[in-house]
Design an enzyme around this catalytic site. Structure first.
Site, PDB file in Angstrom:
ATOM      1  N   CYS A 218      -9.520  -1.813   2.818  1.00 19.54           N
ATOM      2  CA  CYS A 218      -8.473  -1.211   3.644  1.00 19.54           C
ATOM      3  C   CYS A 218      -8.961  -1.169   5.088  1.00 19.54           C
ATOM      4  CB  CYS A 218      -8.205   0.211   3.142  1.00 19.54           C
ATOM      5  SG  CYS A 218      -6.941   1.077   4.081  1.00 19.54           S
ATOM      6  N   LEU A 219      -8.070  -1.500   6.027  1.00 23.65           N
ATOM      7  CA  LEU A 219      -8.460  -1.475   7.441  1.00 23.65           C
ATOM      8  C   LEU A 219      -8.818  -0.057   7.887  1.00 23.65           C
ATOM      9  CD1 LEU A 219      -5.818  -3.956   8.925  1.00 23.65           C
ATOM     10  CD2 LEU A 219      -8.236  -4.393   8.453  1.00 23.65           C
TER      11      LEU A 219
ATOM     12  N   HIS B 120      -0.527  -1.044  -2.561  1.00 23.74           N
ATOM     13  CA  HIS B 120      -1.520  -0.384  -1.703  1.00 23.74           C
ATOM     14  C   HIS B 120      -0.850   0.138  -0.424  1.00 23.74           C
ATOM     15  CE1 HIS B 120      -5.667  -0.490   0.396  1.00 23.74           C
ATOM     16  NE2 HIS B 120      -4.811  -0.292   1.382  1.00 23.74           N
ATOM     17  N   GLU B 121       0.004  -0.706   0.190  1.00 21.45           N
ATOM     18  CA  GLU B 121       0.658  -0.300   1.451  1.00 21.45           C
ATOM     19  C   GLU B 121       1.679   0.809   1.212  1.00 21.45           C
ATOM     20  OE1 GLU B 121      -0.901  -1.217   3.907  1.00 21.45           O
ATOM     21  OE2 GLU B 121      -1.934  -2.900   2.989  1.00 21.45           O
TER      22      GLU B 121
ATOM     23  N   HIS C 177       0.133   4.143   1.146  1.00 16.14           N
ATOM     24  CA  HIS C 177      -0.132   4.715   2.478  1.00 16.14           C
ATOM     25  C   HIS C 177       1.045   5.560   2.970  1.00 16.14           C
ATOM     26  CE1 HIS C 177      -3.974   3.166   3.862  1.00 16.14           C
ATOM     27  NE2 HIS C 177      -3.661   1.928   3.547  1.00 16.14           N
TER      28      HIS C 177
ATOM     29  N   GLY D 257      -2.544  -6.544   4.991  1.00 15.79           N
ATOM     30  CA  GLY D 257      -1.467  -5.563   4.913  1.00 15.79           C
ATOM     31  C   GLY D 257      -1.765  -4.405   5.847  1.00 15.79           C
TER      32      GLY D 257
ATOM     33  N   GLN E 279      -1.150   4.136   9.293  1.00 18.09           N
ATOM     34  CA  GLN E 279      -2.488   3.716   9.712  1.00 18.09           C
ATOM     35  C   GLN E 279      -2.592   3.535  11.224  1.00 18.09           C
ATOM     36  OE1 GLN E 279      -2.579   0.348   6.630  1.00 18.09           O
ATOM     37  NE2 GLN E 279      -4.739   0.868   6.867  1.00 18.09           N
TER      38      GLN E 279
HETATM   39 ZN   LIG Z   1      -4.947   0.308   3.389  1.00 17.49          ZN
END
Ligand SMILES: [Zn+2]
Length: 187
Positions: A105-106, A147-148, A151, A57, A62
């Site tokens: 998370c990236l 989660h996304e 963000h 995701g 991000q």
């Molecule tokens: Zn994330």
């Protein structure tokens, strides 16, 4: 790279993923007015960037874009790809039952922690053709989409865990970023 239906040529681009702590990850993203070619281009670049980073995701903040756009693909290795691109995703229903899942998370590379969230959710969003859609998601898909969406509101998964654990992860990331900057300076 790909062609769209009218034969216009697009080149996909890999975007830089912002690593926490960074004030750009703490903002509130603005709604997309309409999913047009410019938004589709962002969606495609985000998907490409997510796959290149082995993520499941990615949210637009991000990659430094403060718009309410997310992409997800929770298919497993060996399964056909199942990308979903969403603009203005909203949780319109959440189950009372919750589940805890080890999240990563990236933007917080190599850090994981269990986060408790509703087990099932219903999401309303605009798809890449600007059509309103709803999706009922469970298990890893439910976790990933929540989660996304977090963000888009400046919330990271570490904001759901104890401050002790959060501060430890943020300190390690600060050190990691400093090392990377030093390495880049001497390269
Ligand atoms: Zn994330």
């Amino acid at each position: 790279m790909l062609f769209n239906l009218t034969g216009t040529f697009f080149r996909m681009a890999l975007l830089d993923i912002i690593v926490a702590p960074d004030p750009r990850l703490k903002g509130t993203a603005k709604p997309v007015e309409r999913v047009d070619d410019a938004v589709r281009r962002i969606m495609d670049d985000m998907l490409e960037t997510m796959y290149a980073a082995n993520g499941i995701g990615l949210a637009a903040p991000q990659v430094g874009i403060l718009k309410r756009i997310i992409v997800v693909d929770v298919s497993r290795e060996g399964e056909p790809a199942a990308p979903i691109q969403m603009a203005n995703p909203e949780v319109i229903w959440a189950s009372e039952e919750e589940r805890s899942y080890d999240e990563g998370c990236l933007s917080l590379p190599d850090h994981y922690a269990p986060v408790t969230r509703p087990d099932r959710v219903k999401i309303r969003y605009l798809d890449r053709e600007n059509e309103i859609r709803t999706l009922e998601a469970g298990s890893i898909m439910a976790t990933c989409v929540q989660h996304e969406i977090d963000h888009l509101n400046g919330v990271l998964f570490v904001d759901h865990i104890s401050s002790l654990k959060r501060n430890m992860i943020i300190r390690k990331l600060q050190k990691f970023k400093k090392q990377q900057a030093e390495e880049a300076a001497t390269a």
